[in-house]
Every structure is written in C-alpha cells, then in structure tokens.
Design a protein around this motif. Structure first.
Motif, PDB file in Angstrom:
ATOM      1  N   LEU A   1       0.825  -1.200   0.000  1.00 32.05           N
ATOM      2  CA  LEU A   1       0.000   0.000   0.000  1.00 32.05           C
ATOM      3  C   LEU A   1       0.866   1.260   0.000  1.00 32.05           C
ATOM      4  O   LEU A   1       1.811   1.376   0.778  1.00 32.05           O
ATOM      5  CB  LEU A   1      -0.864  -0.016   1.268  1.00 32.05           C
ATOM      6  N   ILE A   2       0.512   2.180  -0.882  1.00 34.42           N
ATOM      7  CA  ILE A   2       1.222   3.470  -0.937  1.00 34.42           C
ATOM      8  C   ILE A   2       0.199   4.595  -0.835  1.00 34.42           C
ATOM      9  O   ILE A   2      -0.849   4.556  -1.498  1.00 34.42           O
ATOM     10  CB  ILE A   2       2.007   3.621  -2.257  1.00 34.42           C
ATOM     11  N   LYS A   3       0.483   5.535   0.081  1.00 34.82           N
ATOM     12  CA  LYS A   3      -0.350   6.738   0.157  1.00 34.82           C
ATOM     13  C   LYS A   3       0.562   7.942   0.318  1.00 34.82           C
ATOM     14  O   LYS A   3       1.387   7.998   1.232  1.00 34.82           O
ATOM     15  CB  LYS A   3      -1.306   6.638   1.350  1.00 34.82           C
TER      16      LYS A   3
ATOM     17  N   THR B   1      -3.673   7.288   8.727  1.00 34.51           N
ATOM     18  CA  THR B   1      -3.827   7.040   7.289  1.00 34.51           C
ATOM     19  C   THR B   1      -4.182   5.578   7.048  1.00 34.51           C
ATOM     20  O   THR B   1      -5.114   5.270   6.289  1.00 34.51           O
ATOM     21  CB  THR B   1      -2.529   7.408   6.543  1.00 34.51           C
ATOM     22  N   LEU B   2      -3.457   4.673   7.724  1.00 32.75           N
ATOM     23  CA  LEU B   2      -3.728   3.244   7.561  1.00 32.75           C
ATOM     24  C   LEU B   2      -5.137   2.898   8.047  1.00 32.75           C
ATOM     25  O   LEU B   2      -5.879   2.190   7.364  1.00 32.75           O
ATOM     26  CB  LEU B   2      -2.673   2.420   8.326  1.00 32.75           C
ATOM     27  N   LEU B   3      -5.510   3.425   9.225  1.00 30.80           N
ATOM     28  CA  LEU B   3      -6.839   3.109   9.758  1.00 30.80           C
ATOM     29  C   LEU B   3      -7.941   3.662   8.837  1.00 30.80           C
ATOM     30  O   LEU B   3      -8.961   3.009   8.621  1.00 30.80           O
ATOM     31  CB  LEU B   3      -6.990   3.670  11.180  1.00 30.80           C
ATOM     32  N   ASN B   4      -7.717   4.854   8.302  1.00 30.95           N
ATOM     33  CA  ASN B   4      -8.700   5.443   7.381  1.00 30.95           C
ATOM     34  C   ASN B   4      -8.865   4.611   6.111  1.00 30.95           C
ATOM     35  O   ASN B   4      -9.973   4.489   5.587  1.00 30.95           O
ATOM     36  CB  ASN B   4      -8.293   6.873   6.992  1.00 30.95           C
ATOM     37  N   ILE B   5      -7.767   4.039   5.631  1.00 29.33           N
ATOM     38  CA  ILE B   5      -7.868   3.209   4.419  1.00 29.33           C
ATOM     39  C   ILE B   5      -8.530   1.877   4.757  1.00 29.33           C
ATOM     40  O   ILE B   5      -9.425   1.422   4.050  1.00 29.33           O
ATOM     41  CB  ILE B   5      -6.478   3.012   3.764  1.00 29.33           C
ATOM     42  N   ILE B   6      -8.123   1.260   5.878  1.00 28.08           N
ATOM     43  CA  ILE B   6      -8.760   0.003   6.292  1.00 28.08           C
ATOM     44  C   ILE B   6     -10.267   0.225   6.469  1.00 28.08           C
ATOM     45  O   ILE B   6     -11.083  -0.605   6.071  1.00 28.08           O
ATOM     46  CB  ILE B   6      -8.128  -0.546   7.593  1.00 28.08           C
ATOM     47  N   GLY B   7     -10.641   1.363   7.051  1.00 30.61           N
ATOM     48  CA  GLY B   7     -12.060   1.673   7.289  1.00 30.61           C
ATOM     49  C   GLY B   7     -12.792   2.203   6.081  1.00 30.61           C
ATOM     50  O   GLY B   7     -13.960   2.604   6.183  1.00 30.61           O
ATOM     51  N   LEU B   8     -12.128   2.222   4.948  1.00 31.60           N
ATOM     52  CA  LEU B   8     -12.731   2.652   3.678  1.00 31.60           C
ATOM     53  C   LEU B   8     -13.233   4.093   3.719  1.00 31.60           C
ATOM     54  O   LEU B   8     -14.187   4.459   3.043  1.00 31.60           O
ATOM     55  CB  LEU B   8     -13.859   1.682   3.266  1.00 31.60           C
TER      56      LEU B   8
ATOM     57  N   ILE C   1     -11.205  -6.667  15.918  1.00 35.36           N
ATOM     58  CA  ILE C   1     -10.967  -5.265  16.280  1.00 35.36           C
ATOM     59  C   ILE C   1      -9.583  -4.828  15.803  1.00 35.36           C
ATOM     60  O   ILE C   1      -8.613  -5.567  15.946  1.00 35.36           O
ATOM     61  CB  ILE C   1     -11.051  -5.060  17.815  1.00 35.36           C
ATOM     62  N   ILE C   2      -9.507  -3.628  15.245  1.00 39.78           N
ATOM     63  CA  ILE C   2      -8.221  -3.006  14.934  1.00 39.78           C
ATOM     64  C   ILE C   2      -8.191  -1.653  15.631  1.00 39.78           C
ATOM     65  O   ILE C   2      -9.111  -0.847  15.469  1.00 39.78           O
ATOM     66  CB  ILE C   2      -8.019  -2.832  13.413  1.00 39.78           C
ATOM     67  N   MET C   3      -7.157  -1.444  16.446  1.00 39.49           N
ATOM     68  CA  MET C   3      -7.096  -0.249  17.286  1.00 39.49           C
ATOM     69  C   MET C   3      -5.777   0.490  17.090  1.00 39.49           C
ATOM     70  O   MET C   3      -4.712  -0.121  17.102  1.00 39.49           O
ATOM     71  CB  MET C   3      -7.219  -0.699  18.755  1.00 39.49           C
ATOM     72  N   VAL C   4      -5.866   1.805  16.938  1.00 39.73           N
ATOM     73  CA  VAL C   4      -4.662   2.644  16.972  1.00 39.73           C
ATOM     74  C   VAL C   4      -4.500   3.133  18.398  1.00 39.73           C
ATOM     75  O   VAL C   4      -5.467   3.602  19.013  1.00 39.73           O
ATOM     76  CB  VAL C   4      -4.798   3.850  16.017  1.00 39.73           C
ATOM     77  N   THR C   5      -3.296   2.991  18.949  1.00 46.07           N
ATOM     78  CA  THR C   5      -3.085   3.459  20.324  1.00 46.07           C
ATOM     79  C   THR C   5      -1.664   3.955  20.543  1.00 46.07           C
ATOM     80  O   THR C   5      -0.730   3.507  19.883  1.00 46.07           O
ATOM     81  CB  THR C   5      -3.413   2.350  21.350  1.00 46.07           C
ATOM     82  N   HIS C   6      -1.516   4.906  21.445  1.00 50.09           N
ATOM     83  CA  HIS C   6      -0.183   5.332  21.871  1.00 50.09           C
ATOM     84  C   HIS C   6       0.239   4.577  23.128  1.00 50.09           C
ATOM     85  O   HIS C   6       1.350   4.706  23.597  1.00 50.09           O
ATOM     86  CB  HIS C   6      -0.181   6.841  22.210  1.00 50.09           C
ATOM     87  N   SER C   7      -0.695   3.799  23.689  1.00 49.85           N
ATOM     88  CA  SER C   7      -0.478   3.202  24.997  1.00 49.85           C
ATOM     89  C   SER C   7      -0.048   1.739  24.911  1.00 49.85           C
ATOM     90  O   SER C   7      -0.804   0.875  24.464  1.00 49.85           O
ATOM     91  CB  SER C   7      -1.777   3.323  25.810  1.00 49.85           C
TER      92      SER C   7
ATOM     93  N   SER D   1       4.077  -2.110  14.996  1.00 47.84           N
ATOM     94  CA  SER D   1       4.565  -0.743  15.139  1.00 47.84           C
ATOM     95  C   SER D   1       4.964  -0.209  13.786  1.00 47.84           C
ATOM     96  O   SER D   1       5.636  -0.905  13.009  1.00 47.84           O
ATOM     97  CB  SER D   1       5.769  -0.693  16.073  1.00 47.84           C
ATOM     98  N   LEU D   2       4.546   1.014  13.510  1.00 50.16           N
ATOM     99  CA  LEU D   2       4.893   1.660  12.248  1.00 50.16           C
ATOM    100  C   LEU D   2       5.982   2.695  12.484  1.00 50.16           C
ATOM    101  O   LEU D   2       6.085   3.289  13.561  1.00 50.16           O
ATOM    102  CB  LEU D   2       3.684   2.395  11.643  1.00 50.16           C
ATOM    103  N   LYS D   3       6.768   2.907  11.442  1.00 50.57           N
ATOM    104  CA  LYS D   3       7.705   4.034  11.426  1.00 50.57           C
ATOM    105  C   LYS D   3       7.820   4.470   9.980  1.00 50.57           C
ATOM    106  O   LYS D   3       8.021   3.633   9.099  1.00 50.57           O
ATOM    107  CB  LYS D   3       9.065   3.585  11.974  1.00 50.57           C
ATOM    108  N   ASP D   4       7.667   5.750   9.747  1.00 54.98           N
ATOM    109  CA  ASP D   4       7.756   6.300   8.383  1.00 54.98           C
ATOM    110  C   ASP D   4       6.930   5.489   7.376  1.00 54.98           C
ATOM    111  O   ASP D   4       7.390   5.207   6.268  1.00 54.98           O
ATOM    112  CB  ASP D   4       9.222   6.360   7.925  1.00 54.98           C
ATOM    113  N   GLY D   5       5.729   5.116   7.775  1.00 56.23           N
ATOM    114  CA  GLY D   5       4.819   4.453   6.833  1.00 56.23           C
ATOM    115  C   GLY D   5       5.118   3.001   6.556  1.00 56.23           C
ATOM    116  O   GLY D   5       4.579   2.424   5.611  1.00 56.23           O
ATOM    117  N   GLU D   6       5.989   2.400   7.380  1.00 58.29           N
ATOM    118  CA  GLU D   6       6.283   0.978   7.203  1.00 58.29           C
ATOM    119  C   GLU D   6       6.131   0.248   8.532  1.00 58.29           C
ATOM    120  O   GLU D   6       6.327   0.846   9.592  1.00 58.29           O
ATOM    121  CB  GLU D   6       7.729   0.778   6.719  1.00 58.29           C
ATOM    122  N   ILE D   7       5.839  -1.049   8.479  1.00 56.42           N
ATOM    123  CA  ILE D   7       5.780  -1.846   9.705  1.00 56.42           C
ATOM    124  C   ILE D   7       7.206  -2.219  10.093  1.00 56.42           C
ATOM    125  O   ILE D   7       7.933  -2.811   9.297  1.00 56.42           O
ATOM    126  CB  ILE D   7       4.932  -3.122   9.508  1.00 56.42           C
ATOM    127  N   VAL D   8       7.603  -1.840  11.321  1.00 53.32           N
ATOM    128  CA  VAL D   8       8.981  -2.116  11.737  1.00 53.32           C
ATOM    129  C   VAL D   8       9.063  -3.204  12.800  1.00 53.32           C
ATOM    130  O   VAL D   8      10.133  -3.745  13.056  1.00 53.32           O
ATOM    131  CB  VAL D   8       9.709  -0.842  12.224  1.00 53.32           C
TER     132      VAL D   8
END
Ligand code: ADP
Ligand code: ADP
Length: 230
Positions: free
Chosen positions: A7-9, A46-53, A194-200, A212-219
């Motif tokens: 995926l590229i955005k 961005t990823l969550l918005n695309i997954i959620g259409l 469930i797919i959740m974005v969290t800082h915690s 975990s993502l970094k610069d648009g990639e899964i690290v």
C-alpha cells in the motif's frame, strides 16, 4: 478478513510531498484484536482510514473479505463501510442532543432496520456494554468512560464484521480507560474482530497482536501469547 499488499499513500501540498504509507503489507484474520502503534506522523491514522474505507490508497491492493476494494470510489466504499464496519473514536463522537438509547439506535435507522427489531437490538447492546440503566440519559450527563461504552454500543449494534478504534482511551483517565479496554477485550473474545490505533503500550496488551509503524512501514510485530491462549 483483510489482506493489504504494498500500500502506498502520498499526500501532496504545494511545497511538500509526504509518503504516509510506504509499500505497507498487512493481513488481519477474523477474530484478531490488532493494535497499531508508532510515533506521531508514522501513518497510523492514514492506515486506519484506508482500512475503514474512509480513504483510498494511491497504489497497492486491499482485499476486504473476498472483494478487492483499493480502487473503489466513495460510493462503493460507503456501501461496504455501512454494512461491515463500526467505528469508535477518541472523542466518542456521540450526538449530545440525543439520549443514550437514541445514539445507539441511529446506525440501525441508517441501515433501515424495522422499529420493533431496533428496540430489541438496542436494548441487548446497552446491556452487553453495561450501560442499560443510563438509556434515557444524555451523553453529557455521563462520565467519559460511560460515553465511550455508549460509543462502543453504537459501533457494534449493527453487528459489523470489523470494529476500528482510534485511540479509544485517549480522553479517559486510567480507571475509565481500563474499563473500556476490558470491554473491547471481552467483545473480541466473543468474536468481534478489532483493529485499534493506540499510543499506549498498556492498552496494546489487551490485543492479540501489536504492529509498530515508522515512516509508513511496519517495523515490528509482537504476538501477545497470553491473549492467544484464550
Ligand atoms: P499518525 O496517525 O501516525 O500520526 P498520519 O497518518 O496522520 O500519522 O500522518 C502520516 C503522515 O502524513 C504525516 O507526516 C502527516 O503529516 C501526513 N498527512 C496526514 N494527513 C495528511 C493530509 N491530509 N495532508 C497532508 N499531509 C498529511
Ligand atoms: P492522530 O491523533 O490520530 O494521530 P493526527 O493529529 O495525526 O491524528 O491527524 C488528525 C487528522 O488530520 C487526520 O485525519 C489526518 O489525515 C489529518 N492530518 C494529519 N496531518 C496532516 C497534515 N500535515 N496536513 C493536513 N492534514 C493532516
């Protein structure tokens, strides 16, 4: 349930071009509870918005169930979204002028469910999230944790295949946050994906897998063994 490949955005403004997702690939199975972590600006929303259409990628493929949806237009995306996906937001996004009951009933009205069926579903859902005794109250009469329970009920009342949660405890104190995470974990154990974005990192422990993502990639990717044993 979800297969995402390369995926590229990219966002373009007059001066800058930002690659928000850089060839990202990810699969999510039915029944998983996935956490997405990473520093601010790494591409989580961005990823969550695309997954959620809610948004579409510039390139790459996104298979939702058996359908290739990456190049769908807004109308096609909306129809899949409405039938399959529930959303929980950081700010609850409840309608303050409607009662708890009416807030949870709203998605059923949008989905043209008959009034008598709506009553059964709303009542059951309010009981399931432990807020039935507040059905006639209005959102601002409730604590943050209770409001988020109502929001979870609203996300689940249409029985969606997938629930997306964006920082669901971001505006809650630790006690209320913990209760909401326990609720999500319980709903996942009953079968909701469930797919959740969290800082915690603490919240992520309630999920079955953390990426975990970094610069648009899964690290990195961690499976939570304890949860997987359930
Ligand atoms: P996160 O949710 O991890 O904070 P985002 O997905 O919101 O990350 O953003 C990823 C990158 O894309 C960031 O550099 C952000 O500034 C940029 N970005 C996000 N949305 C837009 C937009 N609508 N226009 C321009 N740049 C954007
Ligand atoms: P979060 O708190 O979930 O990380 P953000 O603060 O990164 O959310 O972004 C909130 C919204 O603003 C998102 O919908 C995102 O697309 C948009 N956004 C993020 N960065 C930018 C940017 N640089 N320019 C325009 N819109 C942006």
């Amino acid at each position: 349930m979800i297969t995402i490949k390369n995926l590229i955005k990219t966002y373009r403004t007059e001066e800058v071009e930002t690659t928000a997702l850089n060839q990202l690939s990810l699969s999510v199975n039915t029944g998983e509870f996935l956490s997405i972590m990473g520093p601010s600006g790494c591409g989580k929303s961005t990823l969550l918005n695309i997954i959620g259409l809610l948004d579409s990628p510039d390139d790459g493929s996104y298979q939702f169930d058996v359908e290739e949806v990456a190049s769908y237009n807004e109308k096609q995306r909306a129809s899949i979204r409405k039938a399959n996906i529930g959303f929980v937001f950081q700010n609850f996004n409840l309608i303050d002028e409607l009662s708890v009951y009416e807030n949870v009933e709203l998605p059923l009205i949008y989905n043209k469910v008959k009034p008598e069926d709506r009553k059964v579903k709303v009542t059951q859902m309010l009981e399931r999230v432990g807020i039935a005794h507040r059905a006639k109250h209005f959102p601002l009469q409730l604590s943050g944790g209770q409001q988020q329970r109502v929001a979870v009920a609203r996300a689940l009342v249409t029985n969606p295949k997938l629930v997306l949660a964006d920082e669901p405890t971001g505006n809650l104190d630790s006690k209320n946050g913990n209760e909401v995470m326990e609720l999500l974990s319980e709903l996942n154990a009953q079968g909701t994906t469930i797919i959740m974005v969290t800082h915690s990192a603490y919240d992520a422990k309630f999920s079955t897998r953390t990426i975990s993502l970094k610069d648009g990639e899964i690290v990195s990717e961690i499976k939570n063994e304890q949860k997987l044993d359930i």
